[in-house]
Write a protein that holds these residues in place. Structure first.
Motif, mmCIF file in Angstrom:
data_model
loop_
_atom_site.group_PDB
_atom_site.id
_atom_site.type_symbol
_atom_site.label_atom_id
_atom_site.label_comp_id
_atom_site.label_asym_id
_atom_site.label_seq_id
_atom_site.Cartn_x
_atom_site.Cartn_y
_atom_site.Cartn_z
ATOM 1 N N GLY A 266 0.798 -1.227 0.000
ATOM 2 C CA GLY A 266 0.000 0.000 0.000
ATOM 3 C C GLY A 266 0.830 1.275 0.000
ATOM 4 O O GLY A 266 0.426 2.277 0.579
ATOM 5 N N VAL A 267 1.989 1.252 -0.654
ATOM 6 C CA VAL A 267 2.801 2.471 -0.754
ATOM 7 C C VAL A 267 2.273 3.352 -1.893
ATOM 8 O O VAL A 267 1.511 2.905 -2.742
ATOM 9 C CB VAL A 267 4.291 2.157 -1.039
ATOM 10 N N GLY A 268 2.700 4.620 -1.924
ATOM 11 C CA GLY A 268 2.404 5.520 -3.037
ATOM 12 C C GLY A 268 3.707 5.901 -3.721
ATOM 13 O O GLY A 268 4.782 5.816 -3.114
ATOM 14 N N VAL A 269 3.608 6.310 -4.986
ATOM 15 C CA VAL A 269 4.810 6.640 -5.759
ATOM 16 C C VAL A 269 4.744 8.087 -6.245
ATOM 17 O O VAL A 269 3.738 8.525 -6.802
ATOM 18 C CB VAL A 269 4.954 5.686 -6.966
ATOM 19 N N ALA A 270 5.847 8.818 -6.023
ATOM 20 C CA ALA A 270 5.970 10.194 -6.508
ATOM 21 C C ALA A 270 6.722 10.174 -7.837
ATOM 22 O O ALA A 270 7.798 9.590 -7.930
ATOM 23 C CB ALA A 270 6.728 11.039 -5.491
ATOM 24 N N HIS A 271 6.154 10.842 -8.842
ATOM 25 C CA HIS A 271 6.658 10.767 -10.214
ATOM 26 C C HIS A 271 7.079 12.170 -10.673
ATOM 27 O O HIS A 271 6.265 13.087 -10.698
ATOM 28 C CB HIS A 271 5.532 10.216 -11.098
ATOM 29 N N ALA A 272 8.359 12.322 -11.039
ATOM 30 C CA ALA A 272 8.913 13.643 -11.394
ATOM 31 C C ALA A 272 9.483 13.613 -12.817
ATOM 32 O O ALA A 272 10.694 13.519 -13.016
ATOM 33 C CB ALA A 272 9.993 14.026 -10.393
ATOM 34 N N PRO A 273 8.632 13.686 -13.832
ATOM 35 C CA PRO A 273 9.051 13.386 -15.203
ATOM 36 C C PRO A 273 10.133 14.312 -15.771
ATOM 37 O O PRO A 273 10.976 13.863 -16.540
ATOM 38 C CB PRO A 273 7.753 13.508 -16.010
ATOM 39 N N LYS A 274 10.126 15.590 -15.386
ATOM 40 C CA LYS A 274 11.122 16.494 -15.980
ATOM 41 C C LYS A 274 12.529 16.089 -15.543
ATOM 42 O O LYS A 274 13.472 16.113 -16.348
ATOM 43 C CB LYS A 274 10.826 17.935 -15.567
ATOM 44 N N THR A 275 12.660 15.700 -14.291
ATOM 45 C CA THR A 275 13.949 15.244 -13.779
ATOM 46 C C THR A 275 14.420 14.003 -14.540
ATOM 47 O O THR A 275 15.590 13.891 -14.903
ATOM 48 C CB THR A 275 13.834 14.959 -12.269
ATOM 49 N N TYR A 276 13.502 13.077 -14.819
ATOM 50 C CA TYR A 276 13.905 11.839 -15.514
ATOM 51 C C TYR A 276 14.389 12.160 -16.921
ATOM 52 O O TYR A 276 15.352 11.579 -17.414
ATOM 53 C CB TYR A 276 12.749 10.829 -15.589
ATOM 54 N N LEU A 277 13.710 13.102 -17.553
ATOM 55 C CA LEU A 277 14.111 13.475 -18.913
ATOM 56 C C LEU A 277 15.465 14.168 -18.898
ATOM 57 O O LEU A 277 16.339 13.876 -19.711
ATOM 58 C CB LEU A 277 13.050 14.398 -19.524
ATOM 59 N N LYS A 278 15.660 15.082 -17.938
ATOM 60 C CA LYS A 278 16.911 15.857 -17.924
ATOM 61 C C LYS A 278 18.111 14.996 -17.590
ATOM 62 O O LYS A 278 19.205 15.220 -18.084
ATOM 63 C CB LYS A 278 16.809 17.005 -16.914
ATOM 64 N N LEU A 279 17.915 14.034 -16.671
ATOM 65 C CA LEU A 279 19.038 13.194 -16.250
ATOM 66 C C LEU A 279 19.116 11.898 -17.061
ATOM 67 O O LEU A 279 19.912 11.021 -16.749
ATOM 68 C CB LEU A 279 18.947 12.887 -14.751
ATOM 69 N N GLY A 280 18.298 11.798 -18.092
ATOM 70 C CA GLY A 280 18.337 10.603 -18.937
ATOM 71 C C GLY A 280 18.050 9.337 -18.150
ATOM 72 O O GLY A 280 18.683 8.296 -18.363
ATOM 73 N N MET A 281 17.094 9.416 -17.229
ATOM 74 C CA MET A 281 16.797 8.271 -16.363
ATOM 75 C C MET A 281 15.741 7.368 -17.003
ATOM 76 O O MET A 281 15.134 7.710 -18.002
ATOM 77 C CB MET A 281 16.274 8.784 -15.006
ATOM 78 N N ASP A 282 15.504 6.231 -16.344
ATOM 79 C CA ASP A 282 14.348 5.424 -16.711
ATOM 80 C C ASP A 282 13.106 6.163 -16.224
ATOM 81 O O ASP A 282 13.209 7.146 -15.498
ATOM 82 C CB ASP A 282 14.447 4.043 -16.046
ATOM 83 N N VAL A 283 11.943 5.636 -16.608
ATOM 84 C CA VAL A 283 10.703 6.344 -16.299
ATOM 85 C C VAL A 283 9.782 5.454 -15.475
ATOM 86 O O VAL A 283 9.634 4.269 -15.767
ATOM 87 C CB VAL A 283 10.016 6.776 -17.610
ATOM 88 N N THR A 284 9.170 6.029 -14.447
ATOM 89 C CA THR A 284 8.204 5.299 -13.628
ATOM 90 C C THR A 284 7.193 4.573 -14.527
ATOM 91 O O THR A 284 6.570 5.217 -15.379
ATOM 92 C CB THR A 284 7.410 6.296 -12.741
ATOM 93 N N PRO A 285 7.018 3.260 -14.356
ATOM 94 C CA PRO A 285 6.043 2.535 -15.200
ATOM 95 C C PRO A 285 4.619 2.776 -14.711
ATOM 96 O O PRO A 285 3.994 1.913 -14.096
ATOM 97 C CB PRO A 285 6.463 1.073 -15.009
#
Ligand SMILES: [Zn+2]
Length: 444
Positions: A266-285
């Motif tokens: 029952g956890v929640g997930v915080a999603h920060a898409p601009k950071t993922y794009l800027k740092l070339g990260m994977d993306v929350t599914p």
């Protein structure tokens, strides 16, 4: 009790299952004290009976936006770590820069970021940072709502847990209930298992949520599997932190088996898409998480990776990034994006019963938008305009806990000129970068 009337607005609502946008034209929102008492057709309420009236004809009223993961005082370091890998971002930039911080900097940084967020329609932030006692002071003064955790590294040992315990006892439920305290260990790769267990014990003892970074990129998951045969999510499960109410920042590198564990807990997930794009990260599914019933909310993370604390941009990028990755424009449609921005972000913070909807009984955290700008014209589809066209400057008036904190784009409790002056004063000292003085080392 103060009474407030928002008169003759278009009120944004979503169908109960969240699949359709259902605007209510010519409606009033009545507020008494901290809560919404009625949402009703215009014409029934007498404006002369209210302490304050916001005339909202032609404007849109919707729930204030909720930033589910940030390090707000990092606005002080905006633009200082650009175009570098994640390792260098931590080891050569962020952690050396943070060795310069004084409590006073955190106070002014928090006020600066809070002013930016309030003017952009963000009414709640889940923040994770150092010197959070002064951070809480700034949040209390600003009028904003916050879930505040004092960031801890395992290397700080018991002293950090003791500081957190004192912080929680002093600040939880303060500022008329606007401040919720949280337990904020940094991440499984910067906190050993004993430290994570100690954090989980504080969650139990104090009855507050945990907020932690986990599985930020797939490489962290792979390295954790190599080193110890466990994913970061499994580490959290074994140490007692994977539990109802825990806010997990990012979860971009989770495996399908992790998603099952997260849903059960029952956890929640915080999603920060601009950071993922800027740092070339994977993306929350996001589709997989939501299919498993896991709450996903919008976030900006800190302004050193995200540059601004603009959640409208996060909303837009959240939808577009999932479409792009899936190569399917049908993925994450408008109503779902708005659901994530409102009710689901509230659910990540464990506040779905009181935040994220314009509804009688809910806390009066509301924003009034003027969509009269040319970038919305002609306005055929309110939902599309909110997701893809809206700018922070479209926000006119902001109400938190029943109090007007921004009226006609003017902050009522923060003087921006003073805040900018104070935050800029320390700029040279804060921008010094001596890698050997970093506060931690990134070695996932
Ligand atoms: Zn973060």
């Amino acid at each position: 009790m103060t009474t407030l009337l928002l008169l003759d607005a278009t009120v944004l609502t979503l169908s109960p299952d969240g699949s359709r946008v259902q605007p209510l034209a010519h409606h009033d929102v009545l507020v008494e004290g901290q809560r919404i008492t009625h949402v009703q057709p215009t014409g029934q309420a007498d404006p002369s009976h209210f302490d304050e009236v916001v005339r909202a004809a032609g404007r849109v009223v919707m729930p204030g936006l909720i930033n589910t993961h940030a390090h707000v005082p990092m606005v002080l370091f905006r633009g200082l770590a650009e175009d570098v890998s994640i390792d260098r971002w931590f080891n050569e930039f962020i952690w050396p820069l943070e060795s310069n911080l004084h409590p006073d900097d955190v106070y002014w940084g928090m006020l600066l970021g809070t002013a930016e967020m309030l003017l952009g329609g963000v009414t709640t932030v889940a923040d994770h940072y150092f010197h959070m006692d002064v951070g809480a002071k700034a949040i209390a003064e600003s009028g904003m709502r916050g879930v505040l955790g004092w960031a801890m590294f395992g290397s700080q040992g018991q002293a950090a847990l003791d500081t957190t315990e004192r912080f929680v006892r002093q600040h939880h439920n303060s500022a008329d209930g606007r401040i919720t305290a949280a337990i904020a260990p940094h991440a499984p790769y910067t906190c050993d298992d004993d430290f994570l267990r100690g954090s989980a014990r504080l969650v139990d003892a104090l009855g507050v949520p945990a907020h932690i970074h986990a599985a930020e990129v797939r490489a962290q998951t792979d390295l954790s599997l190599q080193k110890r045969g466990l994913t970061p999510i499994q580490v959290l499960e074994q140490t007692g932190l994977l539990r109802q109410g825990t806010i997990l920042a990012h979860a971009c590198g989770v495996l399908p088996s992790d998603i099952e564990l997260m849903a059960e807990a029952g956890v929640g997930v915080a999603h920060a898409p601009k950071t993922y794009l800027k740092l070339g990260m994977d993306v929350t599914p996001i589709p997989a998480l939501r299919q498993a019933g896991i709450a996903v909310g919008l976030a900006t993370d800190g302004a050193v990776s995200n540059n601004t604390l603009d959640l409208w941009e996060a909303l837009r990028l959240c939808a577009m990034l999932q479409k792009d990755r899936a190569r399917q424009p049908e993925v994450l449609p408008i109503a779902e994006a708005l659901l994530i921005a409102t009710r689901e972000s509230a659910r990540v913070l464990g506040m779905a019963d009181r935040l994220g909807a314009v509804q009688a009984g809910y806390l009066a955290d509301l924003i009034v938008l003027d969509l009269g700008g040319l970038h919305h014209q002609p306005l055929h589809d309110l939902g599309a305009s909110l997701v893809y066209n809206t700018l922070p400057t479209d926000v006119q008036t902001v109400i938190v806990n029943g109090q007007i904190v921004v009226r006609d784009r003017v902050l009522r409790r923060i003087d921006p000129a003073t805040v900018v002056h104070q935050a800029s004063r320390a700029m040279q000292r804060l921008a010094q970068r001596v890698p050997a003085q970093r506060i931690q080392t990134y070695q996932p």
